[in-house]
Design a protein around this motif. Structure first.
Motif, PDB file in Angstrom:
ATOM      1  N   ASP A  60       0.815  -1.217   0.000  1.00 52.65           N
ATOM      2  CA  ASP A  60       0.000   0.000   0.000  1.00 52.65           C
ATOM      3  C   ASP A  60       0.852   1.271   0.000  1.00 52.65           C
ATOM      4  OD1 ASP A  60      -2.427  -1.456   0.135  1.00 52.65           O
ATOM      5  OD2 ASP A  60      -2.150  -1.729   2.297  1.00 52.65           O
ATOM      6  N   PHE A  61       2.129   1.131  -0.291  1.00 56.43           N
ATOM      7  CA  PHE A  61       3.031   2.281  -0.257  1.00 56.43           C
ATOM      8  C   PHE A  61       2.703   3.280  -1.361  1.00 56.43           C
ATOM      9  CE2 PHE A  61       6.896   4.546  -1.466  1.00 56.43           C
ATOM     10  CZ  PHE A  61       7.315   5.035  -0.244  1.00 56.43           C
ATOM     11  N   LEU A  62       2.684   4.551  -0.992  1.00 55.56           N
ATOM     12  CA  LEU A  62       2.540   5.647  -1.946  1.00 55.56           C
ATOM     13  C   LEU A  62       3.742   6.568  -1.806  1.00 55.56           C
ATOM     14  CD1 LEU A  62      -1.212   6.677  -1.439  1.00 55.56           C
ATOM     15  CD2 LEU A  62      -0.261   5.374  -3.353  1.00 55.56           C
ATOM     16  N   ARG A  63       4.247   7.037  -2.936  1.00 60.72           N
ATOM     17  CA  ARG A  63       5.336   8.007  -2.880  1.00 60.72           C
ATOM     18  C   ARG A  63       4.838   9.310  -2.256  1.00 60.72           C
ATOM     19  NH1 ARG A  63       7.083   9.988  -7.298  1.00 60.72           N
ATOM     20  NH2 ARG A  63       5.255   9.458  -8.554  1.00 60.72           N
ATOM     21  N   GLN A  64       5.784  10.078  -1.712  1.00 62.09           N
ATOM     22  CA  GLN A  64       5.373  11.291  -1.019  1.00 62.09           C
ATOM     23  C   GLN A  64       4.709  12.294  -1.973  1.00 62.09           C
ATOM     24  OE1 GLN A  64       7.196  14.410   2.265  1.00 62.09           O
ATOM     25  NE2 GLN A  64       8.185  12.464   1.895  1.00 62.09           N
ATOM     26  N   ARG A  65       5.121  12.302  -3.214  1.00 60.69           N
ATOM     27  CA  ARG A  65       4.456  13.176  -4.186  1.00 60.69           C
ATOM     28  C   ARG A  65       2.978  12.815  -4.339  1.00 60.69           C
ATOM     29  NH1 ARG A  65       7.479  15.858  -9.052  1.00 60.69           N
ATOM     30  NH2 ARG A  65       9.498  16.394  -8.129  1.00 60.69           N
ATOM     31  N   GLU A  66       2.700  11.537  -4.371  1.00 54.55           N
ATOM     32  CA  GLU A  66       1.307  11.094  -4.497  1.00 54.55           C
ATOM     33  C   GLU A  66       0.501  11.500  -3.275  1.00 54.55           C
ATOM     34  OE1 GLU A  66       1.210   6.975  -6.790  1.00 54.55           O
ATOM     35  OE2 GLU A  66       2.805   6.960  -5.300  1.00 54.55           O
ATOM     36  N   ILE A  67       1.088  11.304  -2.098  1.00 60.86           N
ATOM     37  CA  ILE A  67       0.398  11.663  -0.855  1.00 60.86           C
ATOM     38  C   ILE A  67       0.138  13.162  -0.808  1.00 60.86           C
ATOM     39  CG2 ILE A  67       0.604  11.731   1.662  1.00 60.86           C
ATOM     40  CD1 ILE A  67       2.222   9.146   1.488  1.00 60.86           C
ATOM     41  N   GLU A  68       1.105  13.950  -1.259  1.00 68.05           N
ATOM     42  CA  GLU A  68       0.966  15.405  -1.234  1.00 68.05           C
ATOM     43  C   GLU A  68      -0.199  15.858  -2.101  1.00 68.05           C
ATOM     44  OE1 GLU A  68       1.714  18.079   0.864  1.00 68.05           O
ATOM     45  OE2 GLU A  68       3.817  17.582   0.543  1.00 68.05           O
ATOM     46  N   ILE A  69      -0.292  15.337  -3.311  1.00 69.01           N
ATOM     47  CA  ILE A  69      -1.360  15.749  -4.223  1.00 69.01           C
ATOM     48  C   ILE A  69      -2.724  15.312  -3.701  1.00 69.01           C
ATOM     49  CG2 ILE A  69      -2.355  15.379  -6.511  1.00 69.01           C
ATOM     50  CD1 ILE A  69       0.482  15.244  -7.624  1.00 69.01           C
ATOM     51  N   ILE A  70      -2.822  14.059  -3.256  1.00 68.81           N
ATOM     52  CA  ILE A  70      -4.114  13.540  -2.777  1.00 68.81           C
ATOM     53  C   ILE A  70      -4.580  14.305  -1.544  1.00 68.81           C
ATOM     54  CG2 ILE A  70      -5.309  11.537  -1.819  1.00 68.81           C
ATOM     55  CD1 ILE A  70      -3.407   9.788  -3.525  1.00 68.81           C
ATOM     56  N   SER A  71      -3.675  14.520  -0.592  1.00 68.48           N
ATOM     57  CA  SER A  71      -4.062  15.211   0.647  1.00 68.48           C
ATOM     58  C   SER A  71      -4.415  16.667   0.376  1.00 68.48           C
ATOM     59  CB  SER A  71      -2.945  15.113   1.691  1.00 68.48           C
ATOM     60  OG  SER A  71      -1.747  15.721   1.244  1.00 68.48           O
ATOM     61  N   LEU A  72      -3.707  17.309  -0.571  1.00 64.03           N
ATOM     62  CA  LEU A  72      -4.044  18.687  -0.921  1.00 64.03           C
ATOM     63  C   LEU A  72      -5.400  18.748  -1.602  1.00 64.03           C
ATOM     64  CD1 LEU A  72      -3.515  21.667  -1.230  1.00 64.03           C
ATOM     65  CD2 LEU A  72      -2.078  21.172  -3.225  1.00 64.03           C
ATOM     66  N   GLN A  73      -5.667  17.820  -2.517  1.00 62.76           N
ATOM     67  CA  GLN A  73      -6.963  17.813  -3.195  1.00 62.76           C
ATOM     68  C   GLN A  73      -8.096  17.602  -2.202  1.00 62.76           C
ATOM     69  OE1 GLN A  73      -7.679  18.358  -6.742  1.00 62.76           O
ATOM     70  NE2 GLN A  73      -9.536  18.760  -5.530  1.00 62.76           N
ATOM     71  N   GLU A  74      -7.905  16.715  -1.249  1.00 56.61           N
ATOM     72  CA  GLU A  74      -8.932  16.479  -0.231  1.00 56.61           C
ATOM     73  C   GLU A  74      -9.139  17.720   0.632  1.00 56.61           C
ATOM     74  OE1 GLU A  74      -8.167  12.967   2.014  1.00 56.61           O
ATOM     75  OE2 GLU A  74      -8.323  11.638   0.269  1.00 56.61           O
ATOM     76  N   THR A  75      -8.068  18.450   0.882  1.00 54.62           N
ATOM     77  CA  THR A  75      -8.165  19.690   1.657  1.00 54.62           C
ATOM     78  C   THR A  75      -8.943  20.748   0.882  1.00 54.62           C
ATOM     79  OG1 THR A  75      -6.050  19.224   2.734  1.00 54.62           O
ATOM     80  CG2 THR A  75      -6.835  21.497   2.819  1.00 54.62           C
ATOM     81  N   LEU A  76      -8.645  20.878  -0.399  1.00 51.01           N
ATOM     82  CA  LEU A  76      -9.366  21.831  -1.239  1.00 51.01           C
ATOM     83  C   LEU A  76     -10.847  21.484  -1.316  1.00 51.01           C
ATOM     84  CD1 LEU A  76      -6.795  22.136  -4.186  1.00 51.01           C
ATOM     85  CD2 LEU A  76      -7.157  23.761  -2.311  1.00 51.01           C
ATOM     86  N   ASP A  77     -11.149  20.205  -1.424  1.00 49.82           N
ATOM     87  CA  ASP A  77     -12.547  19.761  -1.466  1.00 49.82           C
ATOM     88  C   ASP A  77     -13.254  20.063  -0.143  1.00 49.82           C
ATOM     89  OD1 ASP A  77     -12.106  18.824  -4.021  1.00 49.82           O
ATOM     90  OD2 ASP A  77     -11.851  16.737  -3.405  1.00 49.82           O
ATOM     91  N   TYR A  78     -12.557  19.825   0.955  1.00 54.10           N
ATOM     92  CA  TYR A  78     -13.158  20.031   2.284  1.00 54.10           C
ATOM     93  C   TYR A  78     -13.538  21.499   2.497  1.00 54.10           C
ATOM     94  CZ  TYR A  78     -13.729  19.956   7.352  1.00 54.10           C
ATOM     95  OH  TYR A  78     -14.231  20.090   8.624  1.00 54.10           O
TER      96      TYR A  78
END
Length: 222
Positions: A60-78
């Motif tokens: 289930d490993f994700l690179r830090q770039r992937e985590i950064e984009i996903i978490s930012l998108q979720e923040t923008l949506d929130y």
């Protein structure tokens, strides 16, 4: 006798990306349809990033770039903010490749006499580009992407020991995070040095073997 040094990268050798994160958090708050402060954006983003970070392991490993984009998108949506996640995450990625370096780190790496390995949670290519940008000559660059596990898990420390050809008691690990660096190294049986550049108060539960404010102070211990 210390036979090798393990060094964290961001917050230890180079400056963190805090200013970049702050700018994006402020812009998000300005564009948010759900009223908020930039501090609230920053906290939500960091909490979501941290959750994904801890869950990222093995298959289930994700690179830090992937985590950064996903978490930012979720923040923008929130916060219902009209901002392009990919575009603004790229500003962070650009910084990761060309971060500002601490002057004492440059001096330490030029004068240290034992082999140095950089152990970082950042992605492999980003670390390679940053090291090349600053002309850092070290024995090895080891990332969480190599072992599919982030600090404070022990996999990256064990890989460091393997590459250094050392026993845990022969190595010092230095980092700015009490959780990721100090506790992570100690779980692997490695003595840990906390670099406390901001002279923060040490929590009672933390017990690094040594504490320094600059990397050049390490010459007293090796």
């Amino acid at each position: 006798m210390t036979k090798a040094m393990f060094l964290d990268f961001f917050g230890t050798i180079v400056f963190e990306d805090n200013e970049m994160i702050k700018k994006i958090s402020k812009k998000t708050a300005e564009r948010a349809n759900n009223p908020c402060t930039w501090q609230e954006v920053n906290e939500y983003w960091w909490n979501r990033f941290s959750e994904m970070f801890e869950e990222s392991y093995g298959e289930d490993f994700l690179r830090q770039r992937e985590i950064e984009i996903i978490s930012l998108q979720e923040t923008l949506d929130y916060f219902d903010a009209e901002l392009d996640a990919d575009k603004h995450a790229q500003f962070i990625f650009d910084y990761w490749e060309r971060p500002e370096i601490y002057k004492d780190a440059e001096l330490f790496l030029k004068e240290v006499k034992v082999p140095v390995f950089i152990l970082s949670n950042i992605d492999k290519l980003d670390l390679e580009k940053a090291a090349d940008y600053h002309h850092l000559h070290v024995e090895g660059l080891i990332t969480s992407e190599d072992v599919r596990a982030y600090k404070p898990r022990v996999e990256i420390f064990k890989e460091g020991l393997k590459q250094a050809g050392c026993r845990p008691e022969d190595v010092l690990h230095v980092g700015d995070s009490l959780k990721d660096d100090v506790q992570g190294a100690q779980k692997a049986g490695i003595k840990a040095v906390w670099i406390n550049r901001e002279k923060r108060n040490k929590p009672v539960h933390a017990s690094p073997e040594f504490e320094v404010t600059r990397l050049t102070e390490l010459f007293n211990y090796i």
